[in-house]
Design an enzyme around this catalytic site. Structure first.
Site, mmCIF file in Angstrom:
data_model
loop_
_atom_site.group_PDB
_atom_site.id
_atom_site.type_symbol
_atom_site.label_atom_id
_atom_site.label_comp_id
_atom_site.label_asym_id
_atom_site.label_seq_id
_atom_site.Cartn_x
_atom_site.Cartn_y
_atom_site.Cartn_z
ATOM 1 N N GLY A 1 79.420 55.385 41.716
ATOM 2 C CA GLY A 1 79.203 56.082 42.975
ATOM 3 C C GLY A 1 77.801 55.965 43.527
ATOM 4 O O GLY A 1 77.376 56.770 44.348
ATOM 5 N N THR B 1 77.877 47.735 35.975
ATOM 6 C CA THR B 1 78.114 47.426 37.382
ATOM 7 C C THR B 1 77.678 46.028 37.780
ATOM 8 O O THR B 1 76.862 45.411 37.101
ATOM 9 C CB THR B 1 77.340 48.460 38.248
ATOM 10 O OG1 THR B 1 77.691 48.299 39.611
ATOM 11 C CG2 THR B 1 75.836 48.298 38.108
ATOM 12 N N ASN C 1 76.942 46.227 41.062
ATOM 13 C CA ASN C 1 76.484 46.935 42.254
ATOM 14 C C ASN C 1 77.582 46.956 43.310
ATOM 15 O O ASN C 1 78.648 47.458 43.026
ATOM 16 C CB ASN C 1 75.162 46.379 42.780
ATOM 17 C CG ASN C 1 74.413 47.427 43.606
ATOM 18 O OD1 ASN C 1 74.698 48.611 43.486
ATOM 19 N ND2 ASN C 1 73.497 47.006 44.446
ATOM 20 N N ARG D 1 70.468 46.638 31.538
ATOM 21 C CA ARG D 1 70.225 46.577 32.970
ATOM 22 C C ARG D 1 69.663 45.198 33.317
ATOM 23 O O ARG D 1 68.868 44.638 32.554
ATOM 24 C CB ARG D 1 69.203 47.660 33.326
ATOM 25 C CG ARG D 1 68.806 47.752 34.790
ATOM 26 C CD ARG D 1 69.913 48.303 35.637
ATOM 27 N NE ARG D 1 69.441 48.745 36.956
ATOM 28 C CZ ARG D 1 70.253 49.070 37.955
ATOM 29 N NH1 ARG D 1 71.569 49.009 37.801
ATOM 30 N NH2 ARG D 1 69.773 49.479 39.107
ATOM 31 N N THR E 1 81.646 49.918 40.607
ATOM 32 C CA THR E 1 80.901 50.174 39.384
ATOM 33 C C THR E 1 81.939 50.814 38.505
ATOM 34 O O THR E 1 82.962 51.261 38.999
ATOM 35 C CB THR E 1 79.729 51.149 39.635
ATOM 36 O OG1 THR E 1 78.748 50.479 40.409
ATOM 37 C CG2 THR E 1 79.077 51.637 38.358
ATOM 38 N N ASP F 1 68.896 47.587 44.382
ATOM 39 C CA ASP F 1 68.483 48.878 43.815
ATOM 40 C C ASP F 1 66.958 49.020 43.780
ATOM 41 O O ASP F 1 66.444 50.101 43.532
ATOM 42 C CB ASP F 1 69.057 49.076 42.406
ATOM 43 C CG ASP F 1 70.514 49.542 42.445
ATOM 44 O OD1 ASP F 1 70.983 49.950 43.516
ATOM 45 O OD2 ASP F 1 71.177 49.489 41.394
ATOM 46 N N GLU G 1 72.232 43.487 42.232
ATOM 47 C CA GLU G 1 71.460 44.645 41.757
ATOM 48 C C GLU G 1 70.049 44.684 42.340
ATOM 49 O O GLU G 1 69.381 45.711 42.275
ATOM 50 C CB GLU G 1 71.374 44.605 40.227
ATOM 51 C CG GLU G 1 71.613 45.949 39.558
ATOM 52 C CD GLU G 1 73.067 46.365 39.593
ATOM 53 O OE1 GLU G 1 73.364 47.401 40.196
ATOM 54 O OE2 GLU G 1 73.907 45.658 39.031
HETATM 55 O O1 DON Z 1 72.575 51.306 39.236
HETATM 56 C C1 DON Z 1 72.934 51.922 40.236
HETATM 57 O O2 DON Z 1 72.594 53.069 40.485
HETATM 58 C C2 DON Z 1 73.887 51.250 41.222
HETATM 59 N N1 DON Z 1 73.732 49.821 41.154
HETATM 60 C C3 DON Z 1 75.283 51.689 40.924
HETATM 61 C C4 DON Z 1 76.251 51.125 41.933
HETATM 62 C C5 DON Z 1 77.480 51.918 42.085
HETATM 63 O O3 DON Z 1 77.710 52.915 41.444
HETATM 64 C C6 DON Z 1 78.418 51.430 43.122
HETATM 65 N N2 DON Z 1 79.615 52.210 43.124
HETATM 66 N N3 DON Z 1 80.061 52.977 43.775
#
Ligand code: DON
Length: 515
Positions: free
Chosen positions: A418, A345, A347, A53, A327, A369, A366
């Site tokens: 997602g 991802t 993001n 990450r 992602t 988030d 990211e």
């Molecule tokens: O880490 C996460 O939860 C998000 N950055 C994931 C992003 C994602 O799944 C975008 N797609 N639909």
């Protein structure tokens, strides 16, 4: 398949596919992003998660996306180099290759390098992504030049070559981590990020490390669930929801009652996500309480059989279009029984949109988030508090939920993109597997979602019958239909028949293959 045929194992294949996706699907994931690689080694049954990450640059501050009046500046955590956290994917791939793979790093990266250098025909999904992101990418000349070679969206079938990215991947193949986190490429990225208003430093890149973390393990009526620990919220929310549901006899409830209970379980589990979860290296989290069956029993006592429980605050309905294309997830099982479930991802589509010139690397966004301000929803409408506040070198809380399921009948490997809806999708897939489903049904079943705030149940066409809709509205639910979402990749292995089934979400262009 090429890597497995060459004598590589599932872990080599995961490295190769992750790197290849950075080339053919840079809107979803890439070496400018990060993710979680959940591994199962068959020889000794060892489960582990490689946490690649991103982390926040050292100069990041809790209020960095707020103006002087304390208001969140829309877009700052989503666009451009200020939204980019320090990428973790390269460190993760090098680590997996070194500790778990059988082939050389150069061998695992060869297909990706080939695809970047020689190019590949643009598919309809990539074409659509470029059409939808034209304005965003126009702001960043390097990205614009790579993806809009004649100053416009290239047609489907156009052979897209990415020589800078090929060169970057070659540097990594030759030098390992140092090729990306130190030397020419690191300087190139840091200089470009800073010149365009970002706050990265060479030390941020040099100090980045993957973390190998023990996966979370839970149980649902005799089925074992192995999933992502923090800094993903995925495993905790999944297991908490399953713990709540394990006190009911879902198999005997009516269809409407079953959906009601599943939605309530999602509401409670997502609420705790907002309240408690963040990077385990920075915040103390009451994980054993959240995962305790007694805690789940207490929450269950608050669920009424005939009424929706209002979330404590109402927030506006988020405007959710199809959110599935930014992602990526892969599920792999090799002939020895090694497994990988990995979700990674940049993001949002094409991440920050920013590409440091000469690198071919799209940087993530990211940082969104994190919680820019307590109570203010992020790009996925998710809220949180100080547990997920921005801090130097801290990892933003994720929802990515790569998961293994094991029961006497066999096993399943699953996960999906997602955003905030990842966890509810994996929950529904988990319940489907428990009820006898296989990979094909897990990836295709209609989905619904509740994340505490906004206090709305989102659903795909077909997820609720007309009777469900009447029944749920009578219980007090606010419902909001969405376009189909998610891009789940699943494998199931039936021990009795020996049959392996692999399936890719019919909503997207992925492919599953069994050999
Ligand atoms: O880490 C996460 O939860 C998000 N950055 C994931 C992003 C994602 O799944 C975008 N797609 N639909």
């Amino acid at each position: 398949m090429e890597i497995l045929a060459k004598g590589g194992n599932a872990f080599d294949a995961a490295v190769a596919v992750s790197a290849a996706l950075a080339v053919v699907e840079p809107y979803s994931s890439g070496i400018g992003g990060g993710g979680f690689w959940l591994l199962h080694r068959a020889s000794d049954g060892y489960n582990t998660m490689v946490d690649g990450r991103e982390y926040a640059p050292a100069a990041a501050t809790p209020g960095m996306y707020q103006d002087k009046g304390g208001n969140v500046i829309p877009g700052d955590s989503l666009n451009g180099p200020l939204s980019a956290a320090i990428p973790g994917e390269v460190a993760a791939l090098v680590y997996i290759n070194k500790h778990y793979g059988r082939l050389s790093l150069a061998g695992d990266l060869a297909p990706a390098i080939r695809l970047a250098r020689d190019g590949f025909p643009l598919d309809r999904m990539f074409h659509g992504m470029l059409a939808s992101r034209e304005q965003k990418l126009k702001q960043w000349p390097a990205a614009w030049a790579v993806f809009y070679p004649h100053g416009r969206v290239p047609a489907t079938g156009f052979i897209l070559k990415q020589p800078d990215l090929a060169h970057t991947l070659e540097l990594i193949a030759q030098q390992g981590e140092a090729g990306f986190y130190q030397g020419w490429l690191a300087r190139q990225m840091v200089d470009a990020v800073r010149a365009a208003g970002g706050i990265w430093s060479l030390a941020d890149l040099r100090d980045y490390r993957v973390k190998e973390r023990q996966p979370l393990v839970g149980e649902y009526h005799g089925m074992r669930i192995i999933s992502a620990p923090p800094p993903s919220s995925g495993g905790i929310v999944l297991l908490e929801a399953l713990n709540i549901l394990s006190g009911y006899d879902l198999g005997h409830d009516s269809d409407l009652m079953r959906k009601h209970l599943i939605i309530e379980a999602m509401r409670y589990a997502y609420r705790d996500r907002a309240e408690y979860l963040g990077d385990p290296d920075f915040v103390k989290m009451p994980l054993s309480r959240l995962l305790s069956p007694y805690y789940a029993a207490g929450l269950r006592a608050g669920i009424l059989p005939d009424k929706a429980t209002p979330s404590s605050m109402l927030a506006p309905v988020m405007d959710s279009g199809p959110e599935s294309h930014h992602t990526t997830h892969i599920s792999i099982l090799d002939a020895d029984g090694n497994r990988v479930a990995a979700t990674f991802t940049v993001n949002f589509r094409f991440g920050s949109g920013f590409m440091p010139p000469g690198t071919g690397v799209i940087l993530n966004d990211e940082m969104d988030d994190f919680v820019s301000k307590p109570g203010v929803p992020n790009g996925f409408g998710l809220v949180g508090n100080s547990a997920n506040a921005i801090a130097p070198r801290k990892r933003p809380l994720s929802s990515m939920t790569p998961t293994f399921l094991e029961n006497p009948r066999g096993l399943a490997i699953l996960g999906t993109p997602g955003g905030g809806r990842i966890i509810s999708m994996v929950l529904l897939g988990t319940l489907d597997y428990f009820n006898g489903g296989d990979a094909a049904s897990i990836v295709s079943l209609p989905r619904y979602h509740m994340q505490y705030l906004p206090d709305v149940v989102f659903y795909e066409p077909g997820a609720f019958t007309p009777n469900d809709i009447i029944g749920l509205e009578k219980m007090g639910y606010r419902l909001h239909e969405l376009a189909p979402y998610g891009n789940m990749q699943a494998i199931t292995w039936d021990y009795k028949t020996g049959k392996v089934t692999a399936a890719s979400d019919p909503r997207d262009i992925g492919k599953a293959e069994v050999r």
